[in-house]
Design a protein around this motif. Sequence first.
Motif, PDB file in Angstrom:
ATOM      1  N   GLN A 206      -5.853   1.311   0.746  1.00 20.46           N
ATOM      2  CA  GLN A 206      -4.533   1.704   1.241  1.00 20.46           C
ATOM      3  C   GLN A 206      -3.779   0.534   1.888  1.00 20.46           C
ATOM      4  O   GLN A 206      -2.601   0.642   2.196  1.00 20.46           O
ATOM      5  N   LEU A 207      -4.475  -0.583   2.108  1.00 26.45           N
ATOM      6  CA  LEU A 207      -3.870  -1.741   2.773  1.00 26.45           C
ATOM      7  C   LEU A 207      -3.325  -2.787   1.792  1.00 26.45           C
ATOM      8  O   LEU A 207      -3.005  -3.904   2.189  1.00 26.45           O
ATOM      9  N   GLU A 208      -3.207  -2.442   0.528  1.00 27.76           N
ATOM     10  CA  GLU A 208      -2.611  -3.366  -0.437  1.00 27.76           C
ATOM     11  C   GLU A 208      -1.164  -3.662  -0.048  1.00 27.76           C
ATOM     12  O   GLU A 208      -0.451  -2.794   0.449  1.00 27.76           O
ATOM     13  N   PHE A 209      -0.722  -4.913  -0.292  1.00 26.81           N
ATOM     14  CA  PHE A 209       0.673  -5.255  -0.042  1.00 26.81           C
ATOM     15  C   PHE A 209       1.071  -6.476  -0.863  1.00 26.81           C
ATOM     16  O   PHE A 209       0.225  -7.212  -1.371  1.00 26.81           O
ATOM     17  N   ILE A 210       2.377  -6.668  -0.978  1.00 30.26           N
ATOM     18  CA  ILE A 210       2.970  -7.866  -1.574  1.00 30.26           C
ATOM     19  C   ILE A 210       3.891  -8.453  -0.512  1.00 30.26           C
ATOM     20  O   ILE A 210       4.715  -7.733   0.061  1.00 30.26           O
ATOM     21  N   GLU A 211       3.751  -9.749  -0.262  1.00 33.55           N
ATOM     22  CA  GLU A 211       4.611 -10.430   0.709  1.00 33.55           C
ATOM     23  C   GLU A 211       5.606 -11.321  -0.042  1.00 33.55           C
ATOM     24  O   GLU A 211       5.229 -12.021  -0.982  1.00 33.55           O
ATOM     25  N   PHE A 212       6.860 -11.271   0.370  1.00 30.14           N
ATOM     26  CA  PHE A 212       7.928 -12.080  -0.217  1.00 30.14           C
ATOM     27  C   PHE A 212       8.537 -12.946   0.876  1.00 30.14           C
ATOM     28  O   PHE A 212       8.587 -12.543   2.039  1.00 30.14           O
TER      29      PHE A 212
END
Length: 141
Positions: free
Chosen positions: A59-65
Motif C-alpha cells: 500500500q506504500l507504493e508511490f511515484i515522486e516527481f
Amino acid sequence: MAEHWGPPHNAPIEIKESETLAAVIEVDGQWSDPTRCTCLPPRRTLAVTEIMYHPQNPQLEFIEFQNLGDRSISLEGLTVSDSVDFEFSDGELNSLDPGEVMVVVRNLEAFRSAYTTSTMRIAGEFEDSFSDTSGRILVHG
C-alpha cells in the motif's frame, strides 16, 4: 475568445501557458478557414525522481516527481498510465513550481501513516499497483 491577427510568423512561437492558436493559409488569393489547436507549454522539466514499487507494505507504493526547470509547470491534462493510472486533472494539484517535489501514491491513508507528510505535496492516489517484476510508467499530456 479574442482573436488577434498579426503578420506571418517565420520563427518559433514560445508557449508559456495554455493557448489556443489559429492558422490560415493563402493559396491563389483565397484564404482558408482558420485551423485551431490548443497548445500547452513543454513539460520537459518534469522528472520522475523516485519510484517505490516493491515495499514491504504494498500500500506504500508511490511515484515522486520534481520540476527541474525554472518556471512553474501546469499539470492540466497530464496523465500517468500503463502499470498504474492517474489523471492530474482529478488530483489535488494544478501546478508544480520550480524545484518542487510531489508524489502520487497508491493508498493515501497508508502513506500518511508511514511518512511525515505535513510538508509534502501529494497529488492524489493512483489506480492499480506496480508489478514487482516488470512494467512501464508512461507520463503524457
